[in-house]
Motif scaffolding. Structure first.
Motif, short mmCIF file in Angstrom:
data_model
loop_
_atom_site.label_atom_id
_atom_site.label_comp_id
_atom_site.label_asym_id
_atom_site.label_seq_id
_atom_site.Cartn_x
_atom_site.Cartn_y
_atom_site.Cartn_z
N LEU A 1 13.30 162.37 110.83
CA LEU A 1 12.87 162.89 112.01
C LEU A 1 13.84 163.54 112.78
CD1 LEU A 1 10.45 163.63 113.94
CD2 LEU A 1 10.49 161.58 114.75
N SER A 2 14.64 162.55 113.02
CA SER A 2 16.02 163.07 113.91
C SER A 2 16.84 164.20 113.32
CB SER A 2 16.80 161.63 114.29
OG SER A 2 17.27 161.25 113.30
N TYR A 3 16.87 164.05 111.97
CA TYR A 3 17.53 165.36 111.42
C TYR A 3 16.96 166.49 111.85
CZ TYR A 3 19.69 167.92 107.76
OH TYR A 3 20.22 168.86 106.86
N MET A 4 15.44 166.75 111.56
CA MET A 4 14.72 167.80 111.70
C MET A 4 14.50 168.29 113.20
SD MET A 4 14.13 169.09 108.73
CE MET A 4 13.18 170.34 109.07
N LEU B 1 10.68 152.84 107.47
CA LEU B 1 10.55 153.34 109.07
C LEU B 1 11.64 154.04 109.51
CD1 LEU B 1 8.93 153.24 111.63
CD2 LEU B 1 10.06 151.01 112.24
N SER B 2 13.03 153.27 109.18
CA SER B 2 14.32 153.88 109.48
C SER B 2 14.70 155.18 108.73
CB SER B 2 15.34 152.77 109.21
OG SER B 2 15.68 152.64 107.70
N SER B 3 14.14 155.31 107.55
CA SER B 3 14.24 156.69 106.71
C SER B 3 13.70 157.72 107.13
CB SER B 3 14.04 156.41 105.18
OG SER B 3 12.71 156.20 104.95
N ARG C 1 6.67 138.09 101.27
CA ARG C 1 6.69 138.49 102.60
C ARG C 1 7.72 139.35 103.40
NH1 ARG C 1 3.62 134.86 106.66
NH2 ARG C 1 2.20 134.88 104.92
N GLN C 2 8.91 138.42 102.99
CA GLN C 2 10.16 139.01 103.70
C GLN C 2 10.65 140.14 102.88
OE1 GLN C 2 13.55 136.31 102.69
NE2 GLN C 2 14.31 136.70 105.03
N ARG C 3 10.37 140.44 101.67
CA ARG C 3 10.56 141.66 100.89
C ARG C 3 9.80 142.80 101.39
NH1 ARG C 3 11.14 138.05 96.54
NH2 ARG C 3 8.91 138.53 95.84
N TYR C 4 8.47 142.70 101.78
CA TYR C 4 7.75 143.56 102.30
C TYR C 4 7.98 144.14 103.60
CZ TYR C 4 3.29 145.81 103.73
OH TYR C 4 2.43 146.51 104.19
N VAL C 5 8.37 143.04 104.45
CA VAL C 5 8.63 143.69 105.65
C VAL C 5 9.97 144.40 105.68
CG1 VAL C 5 9.83 142.48 107.91
CG2 VAL C 5 7.74 141.77 106.78
N HIS C 6 11.05 143.84 104.88
CA HIS C 6 12.37 144.83 104.38
C HIS C 6 11.98 146.22 104.14
CE1 HIS C 6 16.50 145.48 103.93
NE2 HIS C 6 16.23 145.62 102.58
N SER C 7 11.08 146.09 103.02
CA SER C 7 10.74 147.44 102.63
C SER C 7 10.01 148.24 103.91
CB SER C 7 9.92 147.44 101.31
OG SER C 7 8.57 147.14 101.82
N LEU C 8 9.17 147.87 104.50
CA LEU C 8 8.67 148.50 105.75
C LEU C 8 9.62 148.94 106.68
CD1 LEU C 8 5.16 146.62 106.52
CD2 LEU C 8 5.40 148.88 105.43
N LEU C 9 10.44 148.19 107.02
CA LEU C 9 11.65 148.60 108.07
C LEU C 9 12.54 149.67 107.21
CD1 LEU C 9 12.61 145.11 109.29
CD2 LEU C 9 11.33 146.75 110.39
#
Length: 77
Positions: A67-70, A60-62, A49-57
């Motif tokens: 989005l902020s780049y475009m 999201l950050s990427s 679950r911790q690995r899954y949450v880390h991959s989601l975050l």
């Protein structure tokens, strides 16, 4: 938006890490093999679950980074 990010980064990760610490503690206190096995299963589920949450975050950050780049380009066009 900021409240959602705080919830995603703080609440979920803290919740999983607290449960993970409790599971490791339960494994150390386990007296029988079945209790140790149950603690191992719980630990592996929480680590997944911790690995899954880390991959989601990470996704999201990427996404936010792209989005902020475009945004300046889209405003210019």
């Amino acid at each position: 938006m900021l409240a959602i990010l705080k919830w995603l980064t703080g609440g979920v990760i803290e919740n999983v890490t607290d449960k993970l610490a409790n599971a490791y503690e339960a494994k150390l206190k386990a007296e029988t093999d079945s209790e140790k096995l149950q603690a191992d299963i719980t630990i592996s589920q929480l680590e997944a679950r911790q690995r899954y949450v880390h991959s989601l975050l990470s996704q999201l950050s990427s996404m936010y980074g792209r989005l902020s780049y475009m945004t300046p380009y889209c405003n210019w066009v």
